[in-house]
Design an enzyme around this catalytic site. Structure first.
Site, short mmCIF file in Angstrom:
data_model
loop_
_atom_site.label_atom_id
_atom_site.label_comp_id
_atom_site.label_asym_id
_atom_site.label_seq_id
_atom_site.Cartn_x
_atom_site.Cartn_y
_atom_site.Cartn_z
N HIS A 241 -6.04 -2.07 -1.46
CA HIS A 241 -6.85 -0.66 -1.17
C HIS A 241 -8.00 -0.88 0.41
CE1 HIS A 241 -9.84 2.37 -1.32
NE2 HIS A 241 -10.59 2.46 -2.39
N GLY B 97 -1.84 1.12 -11.66
CA GLY B 97 -1.47 0.23 -12.15
C GLY B 97 -0.64 0.19 -13.12
#
Length: 347
Positions: A123, A152
């Site tokens: 990120h 995930g």
């Protein structure tokens, strides 16, 4: 790297064909990859790397999440360590804690960022808003990013199905001259379908907009507005939910995911086609100003600051759980729980 034309625009893309797993293993054969954090992205990325044959360890504070890692086969003292110890052993540190936790634990991680190591993010938040996060890496380490376009959990599920979740990649700092090979190899290693080039700033701007927009915030707002309208006009909870959510997720989304929105339209009735084409304009015009305001708030750093302020409070988890509980207990999603149980695969 290949140039692929997307809707008339050329972009840099890396596929598994041009950068196969064997090449990724060769690039990283002398590296120790430490996945720091076993929350949202950590399990999927670390397990995929492990199953793909890379030298990977996990760094996590002891507690419930530590025990989850043990349950997934990570061995304390061998492949599972406290965060500082894992960072010390690593040549590549995958910093996959939440944004708030990254700010809190940055001094611990920074201390172990010796020359030549790589600092990896999924990120762009910490680096893009470094004036707010105080996460400023040393000049002698690579700073790279691989951002899977999904959770995930999805990354892991698709890996086990022998599929790949597309990811973006970026290089913020190339101190070693190997940053590009490292980031592409890691992107292949974590299970990406293909990798497309971005920057840390573009990643976080698009990600924050998407999360608040069509991926999560806007979709819930639209679903609720339609559900409420149907209920207020005498439709039952089951009918309102099936027309609002179930048909969308179980029938129509798979169609346009497979071949695009036009193909989905072509496989619906002519009445549905006409109505969709006529009403997409009013919905676009109604929501475009909201998206424009949202993007401006993201670009100005206001959304980042709200997240930092909120998620840094000691009671943030308690407040979050209350909000999620209220969402779960709303009529629409209580109805959804019943509808899901009635699906044929559950009977």
């Amino acid at each position: 790297m290949a140039k692929i034309n997307f809707g008339g625009v050329d972009e840099n893309v890396v596929t598994r064909e041009e950068f196969p797993l064997e090449k990724a293993r060769e690039v990283l054969k002398n590296e120790t990859i430490a996945v720091i954090g076993y929350g949202v992205q950590g399990p999927g990325q670390s397990l995929n790397l492990r199953d793909n044959g890379f030298n990977v360890i996990v760094g996590q504070r002891k507690g419930k999440t530590w025990e989850k890692a043990v349950g997934d086969g990570w061995k304390p003292g061998e492949t599972l360590f406290e965060i500082e110890e894992a960072c010390k052993r690593a040549t590549i540190i995958q910093f996959l804690l939440s944004d708030a936790a990254q700010i809190e634990l940055w001094p611990v991680v920074k201390k172990q960022l010796t020359a030549g190591k790589a600092l990896y993010f999924s990120h762009g938040f910490a680096i893009t808003y470094k004036e707010r996060t105080d996460i400023i890496p040393p000049a002698d380490v690579d700073v790279i990013l691989v951002a899977p376009k999904g959770s995930g959990t999805s990354l892991r599920r698709m890996f086990l199905q022998r599929r790949g979740l597309n990811s973006s990649y970026a290089i913020y700092q190339d101190a070693t001259g190997r940053a590009k090979d490292r980031v592409i190899a890691l992107g292949i290693g974590v299970g990406s379908g293909y990798l497309f080039e971005t920057t840390f700033q573009r990643e976080v701007f698009s990600d924050l907009t998407g999360e608040r927009g069509t991926l999560m915030g806007a979709i819930q707002g639209l679903l609720l507005a339609q559900y409420e309208t149907l209920r207020e006009n005498g439709h039952t909870p089951s009918e309102a939910f099936n027309e609002t959510v179930e048909e969308l997720t179980q029938s129509l989304m798979p169609l346009f995911a497979e071949n695009g929105m036009d193909w989905m339209y072509a496989n619906c009735s002519t009445t549905a086609q006409r109505g969709a084409l006529d009403w997409m304009g009013p919905f676009h015009d109604a929501t475009k100003p909201v998206f424009e305001t949202l993007y401006k708030e993201v670009a100005a750093g206001n959304e980042a600051q709200r997240s930092i302020d909120s998620n840094s409070k000691t009671d943030y988890r308690e407040k979050l759980n209350k909000e999620l509980e209220a969402l779960r207990n709303s009529e629409m999603w209580r109805t959804g729980a019943v509808v899901r149980k009635l699906r044929p695969e559950n009977n």
